[in-house]
Design a protein around this motif. Structure first.
Motif, PDB file in Angstrom:
ATOM      1  N   GLU A   1      40.764  47.211  37.533  1.00 17.64           N
ATOM      2  CA  GLU A   1      40.885  46.425  38.770  1.00 17.64           C
ATOM      3  C   GLU A   1      39.503  45.935  39.211  1.00 17.64           C
TER       4      GLU A   1
ATOM      5  N   ASP B   1      38.709  43.261  40.783  1.00 14.54           N
ATOM      6  CA  ASP B   1      38.682  42.632  42.104  1.00 14.54           C
ATOM      7  C   ASP B   1      38.515  43.666  43.226  1.00 14.54           C
ATOM      8  N   ASN B   2      39.218  44.805  43.115  1.00 18.31           N
ATOM      9  CA  ASN B   2      39.122  45.856  44.138  1.00 18.31           C
ATOM     10  C   ASN B   2      37.884  46.739  43.969  1.00 18.31           C
ATOM     11  N   PHE B   3      37.395  46.824  42.722  1.00 21.25           N
ATOM     12  CA  PHE B   3      36.224  47.656  42.432  1.00 21.25           C
ATOM     13  C   PHE B   3      35.202  46.802  41.677  1.00 21.25           C
TER      14      PHE B   3
ATOM     15  N   GLU C   1      31.169  51.483  43.206  1.00 28.08           N
ATOM     16  CA  GLU C   1      32.415  51.605  43.960  1.00 28.08           C
ATOM     17  C   GLU C   1      33.457  52.418  43.190  1.00 28.08           C
TER      18      GLU C   1
ATOM     19  N   TRP D   1      35.063  55.902  44.516  1.00 30.72           N
ATOM     20  CA  TRP D   1      36.510  56.120  44.610  1.00 30.72           C
ATOM     21  C   TRP D   1      36.925  57.359  43.816  1.00 30.72           C
TER      22      TRP D   1
ATOM     23  N   TYR E   1      38.747  52.266  49.325  1.00 29.29           N
ATOM     24  CA  TYR E   1      38.984  51.648  48.023  1.00 29.29           C
ATOM     25  C   TYR E   1      40.260  52.250  47.458  1.00 29.29           C
ATOM     26  N   THR E   2      41.247  51.401  47.165  1.00 31.44           N
ATOM     27  CA  THR E   2      42.521  51.884  46.616  1.00 31.44           C
ATOM     28  C   THR E   2      43.001  50.951  45.514  1.00 31.44           C
ATOM     29  N   PRO E   3      43.521  51.502  44.421  1.00 34.93           N
ATOM     30  CA  PRO E   3      44.086  50.655  43.365  1.00 34.93           C
ATOM     31  C   PRO E   3      45.420  50.063  43.823  1.00 34.93           C
ATOM     32  N   THR E   4      45.697  48.863  43.385  1.00 34.65           N
ATOM     33  CA  THR E   4      46.939  48.177  43.784  1.00 34.65           C
ATOM     34  C   THR E   4      47.872  47.934  42.609  1.00 34.65           C
TER      35      THR E   4
END
Length: 332
Positions: A37, A39-41, A46, A50, A63-66
């Protein structure tokens, strides 16, 4: 080569091994989540942040995976990293408790130097430890005793549980780097047997460290010579001193009461035997002149030690020599 690395790793302390595995897992999953991911990390930092928060079950949520793959990665991290991290913290707590228990039970070795080793726990050694603690010099004391099951005074001394006649016990007390050793007699035993036991301890100490000064308490007159032969630097005959006080009390009770009261007033003063020091430069120095000089420095001169002979109040005209030692009371 891999086998050598694995063998070296397995020889490390368990806390280091667990921490190494936990850090490796966190770094691995931190890198994986940045790939899965981006985009999120957006950076490796980061991702590691997480991974640490997730493995420690803190879960800030910043920070959370989607994606499904990202969440599966988080699940695997929780199942692996959290277990190792928790195990590491438990191991640290267990090690701290074990170390404290070993210290209290006298099983931990002393690793310092220039300490005073006292053999035997009794009323005399207890009073001696209290006096040393109040002396203001902050001397480190190591107590060696076989009868105690735990440290009698954790705040003021390091305790070694074991037989002082055995080399392994003395080595745990770091006898090689001790500044002085005091051997007290075990008065719960027969006097002759107690003296033989003290002399045997003295022999063991001198065998490991011949240079360390040793003060030994001897109860019987017959064993004084053997204590000298064993290498005692100073011998204290407590029974002889007690007999002297009792005999003097029979002859003049009032005199002895005054004498004992005088000894009690020495709480903040110290009887010392010191080298002649700065007075060596004087061409001719008699006892009276030296007494006057020392009184100006709050020291009371009692006598002079010359070799094995001691001269107590030898007279005003007694000439002091260069190699003499002074017997005095400091802080008078």
């Amino acid at each position: 080569m891999p086998n050598t690395v694995l063998t070296a790793f397995l020889r490390l302390p368990i806390s280091i091994r667990i921490l190494t595995i936990a850090v490796s897992i966190i770094l691995f999953f931190g890198m994986v989540i940045t790939i899965v991911e981006p985009d999120n990390f957006p950076s490796f930092f980061e991702g590691v942040w997480w991974a640490i928060i997730t493995a420690s079950t803190v879960g800030y949520g910043d920070y959370t995976p989607t994606t499904i793959i990202g969440r599966v990665t988080g699940m695997l991290l929780i199942l692996t990293g959290a277990g190792f991290l928790s195990t590491y913290l438990v191991t640290l707590a267990t090690a701290a408790v074990a170390r404290q228990n070993a210290f209290m039970e006298g099983k931990s070795a002393y690793k310092g130097q220039d300490h005073i080793v006292i053999i035997g726990w009794n009323e005399r050694s207890k009073a001696l430890i209290q006096s040393i603690s109040k002396d203001g010099k902050k001397a480190v004391i190591t107590l060696v005793d076989e009868s105690l099951s735990q440290n009698p005074s954790p705040e003021s001394l390091h305790f070694i549980q074991g037989n002082p006649n055995i080399d392994a016990t003395l080595l745990r007390a770091n006898i090689w780097k001790a500044s002085k050793v005091i051997i007290t007699a075990d008065q719960s035993k027969d006097e002759m047997y107690a003296d033989m036991n003290s002399i045997l301890t003295l022999l063991a100490i001198k065998g490991l460290n011949p240079a360390v000064p040793c003060i030994i308490e001897i109860l019987t007159v017959e064993q004084v010579t053997n204590a000298h032969r064993a290498g005692a630097d100073e011998i204290i005959q407590t029974n002889r001193l007690s007999s002297f006080v009792m005999h003097s009390s029979l002859n003049s009770q009032d005199t002895m009461i005054a004498f004992l009261d005088l000894l009690g007033n020495f709480k903040d003063k110290r009887l010392q035997i010191v080298p002649l020091g700065e007075w060596k430069n004087e061409e001719r120095l008699d006892f009276a002149a030296l007494s006057s000089y020392l009184l100006l420095d709050d020291k009371l001169l009692l006598g002079v030690k010359r070799g094995s002979q001691s001269y107590i109040k030898p007279g005003a005209s007694f000439m002091v020599e260069e190699k003499d030692e002074l017997i005095l009371i400091a802080g008078f």
